[in-house]
Scaffold this active site. Structure first.
Site, PDB file in Angstrom:
ATOM      1  CB  CYS A   1      24.995 -27.878   7.580  1.00 42.12           C
ATOM      2  SG  CYS A   1      25.764 -26.596   6.555  1.00 42.12           S
TER       3      CYS A   1
ATOM      4  CG  HIS B   1      22.840 -25.961  10.290  1.00 40.90           C
ATOM      5  ND1 HIS B   1      24.097 -25.465  10.572  1.00 40.90           N
ATOM      6  CD2 HIS B   1      22.596 -25.639   8.981  1.00 40.90           C
ATOM      7  CE1 HIS B   1      24.587 -24.872   9.499  1.00 40.90           C
ATOM      8  NE2 HIS B   1      23.693 -24.972   8.524  1.00 40.90           N
TER       9      HIS B   1
ATOM     10  CG  ASN C   1      25.586 -22.002   7.508  1.00 42.42           C
ATOM     11  OD1 ASN C   1      26.214 -22.848   8.125  1.00 42.42           O
ATOM     12  ND2 ASN C   1      24.780 -22.313   6.507  1.00 42.42           N
TER      13      ASN C   1
END
Length: 406
Positions: A182, A332, A362
């Site tokens: 990520c 993020h 996500n």
């Protein structure tokens, strides 16, 4: 623990008088630029031109020769792409013990997109890249590097060259994958800047794309509710040093935290016994694969709420800035509670925080460029706006960058 110190832009008119902006331009350990030489004089390389090029014959593949340059880099175009299949919290409640309220209260997520049918991550990434090139008004043949930030390539050896092929780049630009989960897109931005400032590159496509849905145990309530698939891209272009748009960065990794978030390599059992008299023991190797995502949510939450604000504060300090200079906080998109906690720590009001987590979940390396692209196209982020961006995730890795859009 490894860390990287961010460089500062050579000079920015609106910030030139800040004393801290006179700090070293060095990237520690990289050999990119020494503390004594500012980024205004860096040995770089560029395409061979004129008589030298003629002597080598007519070829679309250009060689590179060292020269001195004075370059900055700026973020010009953005693009994104998502799968057609939308999976809501109510859909998940049909296959795992959960509910829309349970998921949304704990994560802020209501929907996510998932690859299905003939969808491919490579196609999504190529679509996002095309949109970024279109916005930047750059032809595919003028791209001289493609960075594919992903932890889920569709080929063991990487997906970036397939993006180059899909875009129709006829000059065969260097294309390679970056695996940093990520944090990948932030690392991609910094890598693009280094290639431009120290390598003579002019147009670098930075793509964040992941399909973590392929590595999710859809019966696990702790992880199945979190992840979705998407792709986002940004075109990073060389510019005069005075226009530089990447002011500073801060990057870290801590392998000790791998136990909290991982998808480990595993060996599969084989159906038949191999080897008899005189055979080599444990040969041939068993077929291998990766496990589903395993996560200690509480530990990852603590890690993010502690490390991300520190990283952003460090990058701001290196740039000679503070929170009041930032127009947007772009994190993020992992969990809305993490986003809110970091914003509170940095004293950034909610109206200056970019979040689209509710719609996509996500999406790993895609989350920052996806959210950025939506904010740019909606008119929220405008040319000249300052953005504090930060990624964090498996590895453990985390990092931030202070950038200017446009």
């Amino acid at each position: 623990m490894a860390n990287a110190s961010g460089f500062l832009g050579p000079s920015v008119p609106s910030l030139r008088r800040r004393a801290q902006f006179q700090r070293s331009m060095a990237i520690h350990g990289s050999g990119f630029c020494s503390p004594e030489l500012s980024a205004k004089r860096v040995f770089c390389s560029s395409a061979i031109q004129g008589a030298d090029k003629q002597a080598l014959g007519d070829s679309s593949i250009e060689s590179r020769a060292p020269r001195l340059v004075s370059k900055g880099c700026k973020l010009l175009g953005s693009g994104s792409a998502i799968p057609s299949l939308q999976v809501s919290n109510d859909d998940l409640a049909k296959i795992v013990d959960t509910s829309d309220e349970w998921i949304s209260v704990r994560t802020g997520i209501r929907n996510r997109r998932v690859l299905s049918g003939k969808d491919s991550l490579t196609n999504l990434a190529a679509e996002a890249a095309r949109k970024a090139l279109e916005m930047a008004q750059v032809d595919a043949d003028d791209v001289d590097m493609v960075l594919m930030c992903t932890s889920t390539p569709e080929d063991l050896f990487g997906s970036a060259p397939q993006i180059q092929k899909a875009l129709g780049c006829k000059k065969y630009p260097l294309s390679y994958d970056i695996t940093a989960a990520c944090s990948g897109f932030v690392l991609g931005l910094v890598s693009a800047a280094c290639h431009i400032r120290g390598g003579g590159f002019n147009n670098v496509l930075v793509i964040g794309a992941d399909s973590l849905s392929r590595y999710v145990d859809w019966t696990d309530r702790g992880t199945s509710i979190l992840f979705g698939d998407a792709a986002g891209a940004v075109l990073v272009q060389s510019c005069d040093a005075e226009e530089d748009g990447l002011f500073a960065f801060d990057l870290h990794s801590d392998g000790d935290g791998q136990r909290h978030l991982k998808a480990s390599f595993t060996e599969n059992d084989i159906d038949h016994a191999v080897g008899t008299n005189g055979a080599i023991s444990d040969f041939p190797p068993r077929r291998s694969s990766y496990s589903c995502i395993q996560m200690n949510g509480k530990e990852v939450f603590r890690f993010a709420c502690r490390s991300v604000p520190q990283s952003i504060e460090s990058a701001l300090q290196k740039a000679g800035l503070d929170g009041s200079n930032i127009d947007w906080l772009l994190l993020h998109q992992a969990n809305q509670r993490i986003i809110d906690a970091v914003a509170t720590r940095l004293e950034v009001p909610p109206e200056r925080v970019i979040s689209n987590l509710a719609n996509y979940g996500n999406t790993s390396a895609a989350s920052i460029p996806l959210a950025l692209d939506e904010a740019v196209r909606s008119g929220k982020v405008k040319a000249g706006h300052m953005i504090a961006a930060a990624g964090f995730g498996a590895g453990l890795t985390w990092g931030s960058a202070i950038v200017r859009w446009g």
